[in-house]
Design an enzyme around this catalytic site. Structure first.
Site, PDB file in Angstrom:
ATOM      1  N   GLN C 204      -1.717  13.716 -10.512  1.00  0.00           N
ATOM      2  CA  GLN C 204      -2.068  12.735  -9.488  1.00  0.00           C
ATOM      3  C   GLN C 204      -3.004  13.406  -8.484  1.00  0.00           C
ATOM      4  O   GLN C 204      -2.584  14.205  -7.660  1.00  0.00           O
ATOM      5  CB  GLN C 204      -0.796  12.202  -8.830  1.00  0.00           C
ATOM      6  CG  GLN C 204       0.188  11.598  -9.847  1.00  0.00           C
ATOM      7  CD  GLN C 204      -0.250  10.272 -10.422  1.00  0.00           C
ATOM      8  OE1 GLN C 204      -0.475   9.317  -9.680  1.00  0.00           O
ATOM      9  NE2 GLN C 204      -0.412  10.200 -11.743  1.00  0.00           N
ATOM     10  N   ALA C 245       4.673   2.924  -4.629  1.00  0.00           N
ATOM     11  CA  ALA C 245       4.176   3.709  -5.761  1.00  0.00           C
ATOM     12  C   ALA C 245       2.691   4.041  -5.581  1.00  0.00           C
ATOM     13  O   ALA C 245       2.050   3.643  -4.603  1.00  0.00           O
ATOM     14  CB  ALA C 245       4.418   2.946  -7.054  1.00  0.00           C
ATOM     15  N   HIS C 246       2.144   4.734  -6.543  1.00  0.00           N
ATOM     16  CA  HIS C 246       0.766   5.221  -6.415  1.00  0.00           C
ATOM     17  C   HIS C 246      -0.264   4.091  -6.427  1.00  0.00           C
ATOM     18  O   HIS C 246      -0.115   3.112  -7.113  1.00  0.00           O
ATOM     19  CB  HIS C 246       0.421   6.277  -7.480  1.00  0.00           C
ATOM     20  CG  HIS C 246       0.641   5.899  -8.893  1.00  0.00           C
ATOM     21  ND1 HIS C 246       0.276   6.722  -9.925  1.00  0.00           N
ATOM     22  CD2 HIS C 246       1.200   4.812  -9.462  1.00  0.00           C
ATOM     23  CE1 HIS C 246       0.601   6.156 -11.064  1.00  0.00           C
ATOM     24  NE2 HIS C 246       1.160   5.010 -10.818  1.00  0.00           N
ATOM     25  N   ASN C 247      -1.266   4.288  -5.591  1.00  0.00           N
ATOM     26  CA  ASN C 247      -2.406   3.377  -5.516  1.00  0.00           C
ATOM     27  C   ASN C 247      -2.076   2.004  -4.974  1.00  0.00           C
ATOM     28  O   ASN C 247      -2.872   1.075  -5.084  1.00  0.00           O
ATOM     29  CB  ASN C 247      -3.097   3.254  -6.885  1.00  0.00           C
ATOM     30  CG  ASN C 247      -3.633   4.597  -7.326  1.00  0.00           C
ATOM     31  OD1 ASN C 247      -3.092   5.216  -8.247  1.00  0.00           O
ATOM     32  ND2 ASN C 247      -4.628   5.093  -6.637  1.00  0.00           N
TER      33      ASN C 247
END
Lengths: 352, 352, 352
Positions: C204, C245-247
């Protein structure tokens, strides 16, 4: 972030075993999406929906499926699975992650601990009595490893991780911040003494065994077993806020998304996909390859691999409320339907 | 793990008040399940399903109900509740838990803190101004106790626990790693200034009061009150990832399984059983002895003790999808049924 | 708790811009509810249900809406929004919060870190390479800030907070204990090599950007992006045990209650209200001003602001079980209804 290494496109092609089209000496300084890539960055096309970005991308080069090659005129790497290729390269471009060389002077390492070669221990980390850390293990700042725990080679604990005593962790395992491995499972008997109820804690004498290549997300907890161990097999990947209770067994390569939970003594098979928020009750057995959709409550064992779900769809609250009221009457509603069917049967000519 | 003490079967019989049959000098070095017990270990039969393991167990002795005594020929302890007996003995066989004797030199203890006799404070733990720790309190590595907090005798905080300022914790309380006691409750007013909306934080001026003999699981949070305190009464047992919001009151001996939550200002009675993933909305009152099954959403007060549930059963996703679509039409479906009933009433002869 | 400052009622009236009735020199030593206020404390009436407490309150003064002024004979502050006034004053009466003046000698601060004026760093906190802390930043005991992270002025991290490398945090942000900012998002490709399946981690490479005036609750996690950053805009308020969560992108002033979650790459608009336990699936877009009721599962994008829900109502388990069984037959039940409707259509005279 500290500078990462740069690579030529030729080096990356070799790393991937990809077919290179274009200038092998193109220098690549990072990875990015087609729409955000800047000069010098490598991008990839994995999802056909993003095909339209190929024309306008500023990426220095793109990873593509061979069938897509004609769509991009610049330097490119051709592979059958561009998403996998991107995953493999992402490791090369991952920047500094707060590694310390050696053991920070503020770390507290018990004299009896055995440390492998190249172990890194961050500031204020605590390594207990009899702990064994394999080669290249990295322990983040303020993390704690309890007595007699074993951590395999190249495993990494980020900051503020808590591993209790008597836990066995394999090689190349990652534990993110706030994760807790080996806390007591939730087991209680009860008694009534002089008319007073009280819970009697069952001390948790088992441990936790985690295989190789397991990733554990932030704030995830894996409890120690009551008598036997809790077991996480090789290759299991676990997201944030996951709860794995005592004496659970999770089979190889199973994936658990954020906020999923497994209650005590349940055995989940290999290669299962457990979506976010799923709750699996205790003492069940889930077949290899089973999938659960988000927020499903699992109260029965599964013997046949398939996708399983529970819950309802989402609606505007105003409409949903009416339907939710009807759900509460559903058994009676079906009773009314059955009565109507009987009445109708009397009215209809035979055979109709 | 460091060796635990061994006991003779006679000593354990006396500890339990159990009837001993067989050699009182049999040495017991640990506890295990019937199927996993090795030589020298004591086992127990609590669940009749495991009766078949009695013949083949390698256990040195077994705890049984008197009615089951004839089924096992080796040394045995007879008690009315073998599960309770196992729970009581589990404490004796629990190994070392990273205790430090005294105060570790890296711990930071404010000069104004009052420490009872035999207090243990682990490496890098921080004890704030005016804190009061009772006799025999153990504070784990890297844990933090905020100003003016009081912790009663023999309570134990594992590693990486965070207790904020002004919290009152009773005797024999256990806080597992990653738990957070006394963070701010989630309270906000709002205002619009020059057409711009903004949240205005309500500073949380209350505290948290936790009674005696409470266990708090890993990564569980109990927020401080807005003005009054959040209250956890004696004997409450709380699993991992539980959330208790500000101004909640949880009555004595209530059990909260993993991932259950109670929103602000709700009062939960005594002896309730709250299963995993249950969510209880704010400003409710739940009667003593109420039970909620897993993942139930509670939006109404409960005045009558019973078991309550919400949600649907689990099905294969393909079938579930069809039913979930029908749920979204349910009110209309019942409307269609009512029309049919009216039509039928016209067709049927009177009195039928 | 250390004494907070006291104020006169006149000073508080000026602070709020409130109309004062009564003795401006009345000394106010704290805030409390009408029913719990003791002599010297100020109280407020925001909820008309508590009007009956006005007569018996021991509060030294009360904040009221002007329409309610006649109901209280003592000193009072009149404002249009008593709840907002209480929120504003709560900040003045918030006691000591374990601040340390300057940098505690046990804190580990990398030489390359840049510290603003009046920065406080607690015992055993770790500040990594290249970190930049704005004026007045406070870092709690045992917290860790990763390399090259930037934290804006007057932001506060409580004890045991983990911020990874390369995170950007705005001004006046609060991170509660156990929160984790910038852990890896959950992204994995997979491959089969020699017939063996294995997950391939997607490193990531993105970061996290948090705006100004954001509050993050205890044990909440916000993951770093895969390539782009995860973004939390100004004024967002986030409760405990939340997972972002991511993004993900969360728009300004959106409120997320305890245990809510947003899966990867979803964009939530501004001014949304996300109740407790809500799960929002990945890759969705949620319109500004949308509300979700507790424990709703969101699997579709929302284009029109409204309140949305899923799930069922709660019932006694015995009754619920019957209805849950019927839910599993719902599509078939509607099929039976349709057959009946057809049969009825044949029986009824035309036009009826």
């Amino acid at each position: 972030m500290t500078d990462t290494n740069n690579y030529t496109l030729g080096e990356l092609a070799e790393h991937l075993g990809a077919q290179l089209q274009g200038d092998a000496s193109t220098e690549i300084i990072g990875l990015h999406t087609l729409s955000s890539a800047k000069a010098g960055q490598l991008s990839f096309l994995a999802n056909p929906n993003y095909q339209r970005f190929l024309e306008e991308t500023e990426a220095a080069a793109v990873i593509l499926h061979p069938d897509m090659a004609p769509l991009f005129s610049g330097p490119k790497l051709l592979v059958n699975d561009p998403y996998l290729a991107y995953a493999k390269l992402s490791k090369l471009f991952d920047g500094q992650r707060d590694l310390v060389a050696g053991i920070h002077p503020t770390a507290v390492v018990d004299d009896s601990a055995q440390l492998g070669l190249g172990v890194s221990i961050g500031p204020n980390a605590c390594i207990g009595q009899g702990v064994c850390l394999g080669d290249g293990v990295m322990i983040g700042a303020n993390s704690s490893v309890g007595a007699n725990t074993v951590i395999g080679a190249r495993s990494r604990l980020y900051a503020n991780v808590s591993v209790y005593h008597g836990v066995i962790i394999g090689d190349e395992v990652t534990l993110h911040s706030g994760s807790v491995i080996g806390a007591d499972g939730f087991g209680n008997a009860h008694e009534v003494v002089d008319g007073q109820f009280r819970w009697v804690k069952i001390h948790q004498l088992g441990g936790v065994r985690i295989g190789n290549c397991v990733e554990v997300g932030a704030a995830t907890t894996i409890d120690r077993g009551a008598l036997d161990d809790t077991i996480i097999e090789d290759g299991v990947i676990i997201d944030n806020h996951v709860m794995i209770a005592h004496n659970v067994k999770v089979g190889r390569n199973t994936a658990m998304a954020g906020k999923s939970s497994i209650a005590g003594s349940t055995e989940v098979g290999a290669h299962c996909i457990i979506a976010g928020g799923v709750g699996i009750a205790g003492h069940l057995k889930i077949a290899d390859g089973t999938k659960f959709t988000a927020m499903t409550l699992v109260t029965k064992s599964i013997t046949e691999a398939d996708s399983y779900s529970s819950g309802t769809g989402m609606q505007r609250t105003k409409l949903w409320r009416k339907n939710a009221v009807r759900f509460g009457q559903l058994d009676k509603v079906v009773g009314r339907l059955s009565l109507l069917e009987k009445a109708m049967a009397k009215l209809l000519p035979k055979g109709e």
